[in-house]
Scaffold this motif. Sequence first.
Motif, PDB file in Angstrom:
ATOM      1  N   UNK A   1       0.809  -1.138  -0.080  1.00 37.55           N
ATOM      2  CA  UNK A   1      -0.070   0.086  -0.139  1.00 37.55           C
ATOM      3  C   UNK A   1       0.781   1.224   0.066  1.00 37.55           C
ATOM      4  N   UNK A   2       1.984   1.277   0.799  1.00 43.19           N
ATOM      5  CA  UNK A   2       2.982   2.318   1.017  1.00 43.19           C
ATOM      6  C   UNK A   2       3.571   2.699  -0.506  1.00 43.19           C
ATOM      7  N   UNK A   3       3.653   1.655  -1.068  1.00 44.25           N
ATOM      8  CA  UNK A   3       4.467   1.808  -2.220  1.00 44.25           C
ATOM      9  C   UNK A   3       3.520   2.295  -3.488  1.00 44.25           C
ATOM     10  N   UNK A   4       2.303   1.726  -3.584  1.00 47.04           N
ATOM     11  CA  UNK A   4       1.503   1.938  -4.487  1.00 47.04           C
ATOM     12  C   UNK A   4       0.926   3.414  -4.364  1.00 47.04           C
ATOM     13  N   UNK A   5       0.502   3.555  -3.129  1.00 45.50           N
ATOM     14  CA  UNK A   5      -0.003   5.037  -2.915  1.00 45.50           C
ATOM     15  C   UNK A   5       0.892   6.254  -3.284  1.00 45.50           C
ATOM     16  N   UNK A   6       2.318   5.827  -2.921  1.00 45.23           N
ATOM     17  CA  UNK A   6       3.325   6.757  -3.252  1.00 45.23           C
ATOM     18  C   UNK A   6       3.443   6.691  -4.730  1.00 45.23           C
ATOM     19  N   UNK A   7       3.536   5.715  -5.281  1.00 44.14           N
ATOM     20  CA  UNK A   7       3.709   5.726  -6.895  1.00 44.14           C
ATOM     21  C   UNK A   7       2.627   6.152  -7.664  1.00 44.14           C
ATOM     22  N   UNK A   8       1.402   6.055  -7.286  1.00 44.01           N
ATOM     23  CA  UNK A   8       0.159   6.753  -7.923  1.00 44.01           C
ATOM     24  C   UNK A   8       0.161   8.147  -7.727  1.00 44.01           C
ATOM     25  N   UNK A   9       0.649   8.811  -6.371  1.00 41.41           N
ATOM     26  CA  UNK A   9       0.933  10.469  -6.160  1.00 41.41           C
ATOM     27  C   UNK A   9       1.821  10.723  -7.255  1.00 41.41           C
ATOM     28  N   UNK A  10       3.032  10.278  -7.189  1.00 40.20           N
ATOM     29  CA  UNK A  10       4.108  10.583  -8.004  1.00 40.20           C
ATOM     30  C   UNK A  10       3.564  10.815  -9.360  1.00 40.20           C
TER      31      UNK A  10
END
Length: 355
Positions: free
Chosen positions: A252-261
């Motif tokens: 979740x941490x990686x995917x949320x971060x990736x989507x935001x960027x």
Amino acid sequence: MQKRIRDTLLRTLKAAGVFDRVRDGRWRRRQLLILCYHGVAIEDENLWTPALFLAPSRLRDRFEMLKQKDYHVLPLIEGLERLRRNDLPPRSVVLTFDDGTYDFYKLTYPLLREYGFPATVYQTTHYCSRRMPVFNLICSYMLWKRRETVLPAARSIGIMRDMPLEARGSRETATHQIVAFADQEQLSTEQKNELAAELARRLGVDYPDLLRQRILQLMSPQEIAELAAAGISFELHTHRHRMPRDRALFEREILDNRDAIETLTKRRPAHFCYPGGDYERLFLPWLAELGVVSASTCDPGLASVRSQMLLLPRFVDTTGQTALEFESWLTGVGALMAARAQAVWSRNRSLDRRS
Ligand SMILES: [Zn+2]
């Protein structure tokens, strides 16, 4: 004492021409130095946490040394690709900045432009859309600002007895108690900001001024989009700046971060940096399955073709590093000395075990 011996040794090596020989030699040519920075002080954050913040003049001195001594500053992706192909230019260096606080936009980016250096920001994103400082950091910073006083006990901020703030240890305890109180009360990010404002009132700190200056805030979505369009690369650093050991939370941490960027930069980030340098072997297959191509640690060293791409070493430059120490890392001498010290330490440890 140890620092003085080290300093004398580095001076001697430099005077004997060892810095130049290692820098221009075949070994250094096959190594990539990835430099790690965090923030640059807008006000006095470098005095609060010298390990995380540099004075602006210090960063300029570092850039000046890179320019004067003719280092090749490469974008991260190009540096890693050329490392793999064994095609690095001489004296190659990559600049990385962790977290993506507002001072990068205000102070570091103009300096990068002036020197014409490319850079990567490992951007954490939870606070980006909020014009408020990172809660635990601003609490710690405000307690440090009032280090000559006593924080009176106040149940409403989770402080049960008067806390003198002079000693660093007691400021850390106070920060810990306030953060634990916010967690226990399950406060939202906005409620945490109100709690920080209340702490400021109790300490006599001008909180609206800290907000105006955007001290310890992250870059806004507009600022990230603007810098991405201007060529700064934004890569992964988790959404909430943490490394859960639970796989679903980790993803979740990686995917949320990736989507935001990706939304802000129109480019899908695939390079990662462990928040706080915190890693375990268990993360490596998880990162690989998420399509992460490289991951940077805070373990000191130079990257070589033999480096594990998901455990890349970096040199963390801090206020405590002298110009000579910094130069020793640029040349490669610093890494060789660190590797030697590590080998001696490991050998002594195995001898200790046997005896
Ligand atoms: Zn970080």
